[in-house]
Design an enzyme around this catalytic site. Structure first.
Site, short mmCIF file in Angstrom:
data_model
loop_
_atom_site.label_atom_id
_atom_site.label_comp_id
_atom_site.label_asym_id
_atom_site.label_seq_id
_atom_site.Cartn_x
_atom_site.Cartn_y
_atom_site.Cartn_z
N GLY A 153 -86.20 39.35 45.35
CA GLY A 153 -85.70 40.63 44.87
C GLY A 153 -84.25 40.65 44.43
N HIS A 161 -96.27 29.61 44.91
CA HIS A 161 -94.92 29.04 45.15
C HIS A 161 -94.54 29.45 46.57
CE1 HIS A 161 -90.80 27.78 44.12
NE2 HIS A 161 -90.40 28.85 44.78
N ASP A 178 -86.33 29.79 38.91
CA ASP A 178 -86.73 30.43 40.17
C ASP A 178 -85.73 31.50 40.59
OD1 ASP A 178 -87.51 29.14 43.52
OD2 ASP A 178 -87.80 31.09 42.57
N ASP A 221 -92.03 29.46 49.56
CA ASP A 221 -90.59 29.32 49.86
C ASP A 221 -90.38 29.06 51.33
OD1 ASP A 221 -90.13 31.78 47.40
OD2 ASP A 221 -89.29 29.75 47.30
C1 DX5 Z 1 -85.41 32.46 46.57
C2 DX5 Z 1 -86.78 31.82 46.31
C3 DX5 Z 1 -87.49 32.44 45.14
C4 DX5 Z 1 -87.76 33.94 45.31
C5 DX5 Z 1 -88.20 34.54 44.00
O1 DX5 Z 1 -84.69 31.65 47.46
O2 DX5 Z 1 -86.66 30.44 46.08
O3 DX5 Z 1 -88.72 31.73 44.92
O4 DX5 Z 1 -88.75 34.12 46.28
O5 DX5 Z 1 -88.35 35.92 44.19
P1 DX5 Z 1 -87.90 36.93 43.05
O6 DX5 Z 1 -88.81 36.64 41.85
O7 DX5 Z 1 -88.15 38.29 43.63
O8 DX5 Z 1 -86.46 36.66 42.74
ZN ZN Z 2 -88.48 29.43 45.40
#
Ligand code: DX5
Ligand code: ZN
Length: 223
Positions: free
Chosen positions: A145, A31, A179, A33
């Site tokens: 996080g 995934h 997500d 970002d």
């Molecule tokens: C946040 C992103 C997520 C994030 C998830 O804007 O879209 O994909 O990286 O990370 P965790 O699992 O640490 O919340």
């Molecule tokens: Zn994401």
């Protein structure tokens, strides 16, 4: 339950190894970002970086790109050209959503619609018949996080019902991806709510364990 590792909190200085550790641990996708510092207050990486990652990881890994950018409808093709298979765009950042989704799919990728925590799922209903996935943000986008926003439960359950109704009337199956803030302590509830796919960033890439150990914890929680 599909687990999609977000590399946002991975060791960026050793990213190839971090990604390989996720694939070697048995995950079949990344995934990615993408953030532009405008739609969200953070800046990550773009097409050249993704092309490099594709060269390092080969063609078997599914690249699920999450475009947290203001101009997704005009630039999504660059991410497909860079090797992305699934493109999720934000409802809040796209003017002509139906056109954008069909254009992504005509370019050979699958299309997802991401909804911020405050965006009702009702905004997805007009395009639900053509979507491949809906990404329900369980954090405010921009950072890894963060804490899980538990009020999304009702939203997930409503979306699950809308998709199940669509399928029972002969319509398309649409994947529910969640997500943000997914960990071993909440992933089982997410499956009970009807989630198909969980993005996990800091729950996999952190200092408390290896990706393999963290993945085993997630899978144990789902047993
Ligand atoms: C946040 C992103 C997520 C994030 C998830 O804007 O879209 O994909 O990286 O990370 P965790 O699992 O640490 O919340
Ligand atoms: Zn994401």
């Amino acid at each position: 339950m599909i687990i999609a590792p977000s590399i946002l909190t991975a060791d960026l200085g050793n990213l190839g190894e971090s990604c390989k550790s996720a694939i070697d641990a048995g995950l079949d996708r990344l995934h990615l970002d993408v953030m532009d510092g405008s739609f969200v207050p953070n800046l990550t990486f773009g097409p050249p970086f993704i092309s490099m990652l594709r060269d390092v990881l080969g063609n078997d890994v599914l690249f699920d790109v999450h475009l947290m950018i203001s101009n997704a409808e005009n630039t999504f093709q660059q991410y497909i050209d860079a090797g992305c298979n699934h493109i999720s765009v934000h409802f809040e950042a796209v003017n002509h959503l139906h056109r954008c989704i069909t254009a992504i799919q005509e370019s050979g990728a699958t299309a997802g619609l991401a909804l911020n925590p405050s965006t009702p799922i009702e905004n997805a209903l007009e395009v639900l018949p053509i979507l491949d996935s809906v990404v329900v943000m369980s954090v405010n986008p921009g950072f890894g996080g963060q804490s899980f926003i538990s009020s999304v439960e009702n939203k997930i359950r409503r979306l699950r019902k809308a998709i199940d109704d669509q399928v029972s009337n002969g319509g398309k199956v649409v994947e529910i991806q969640i997500d943000g803030g997914v960990k071993s302590h909440n992933i089982r509830s997410l499956r009970d709510w009807g989630v198909d796919n969980c993005v996990v960033g800091s729950g996999l890439f952190n200092n408390t364990g290896t990706v393999e150990q963290n993945l085993a914890e997630l899978r144990k929680a789902l047993k």
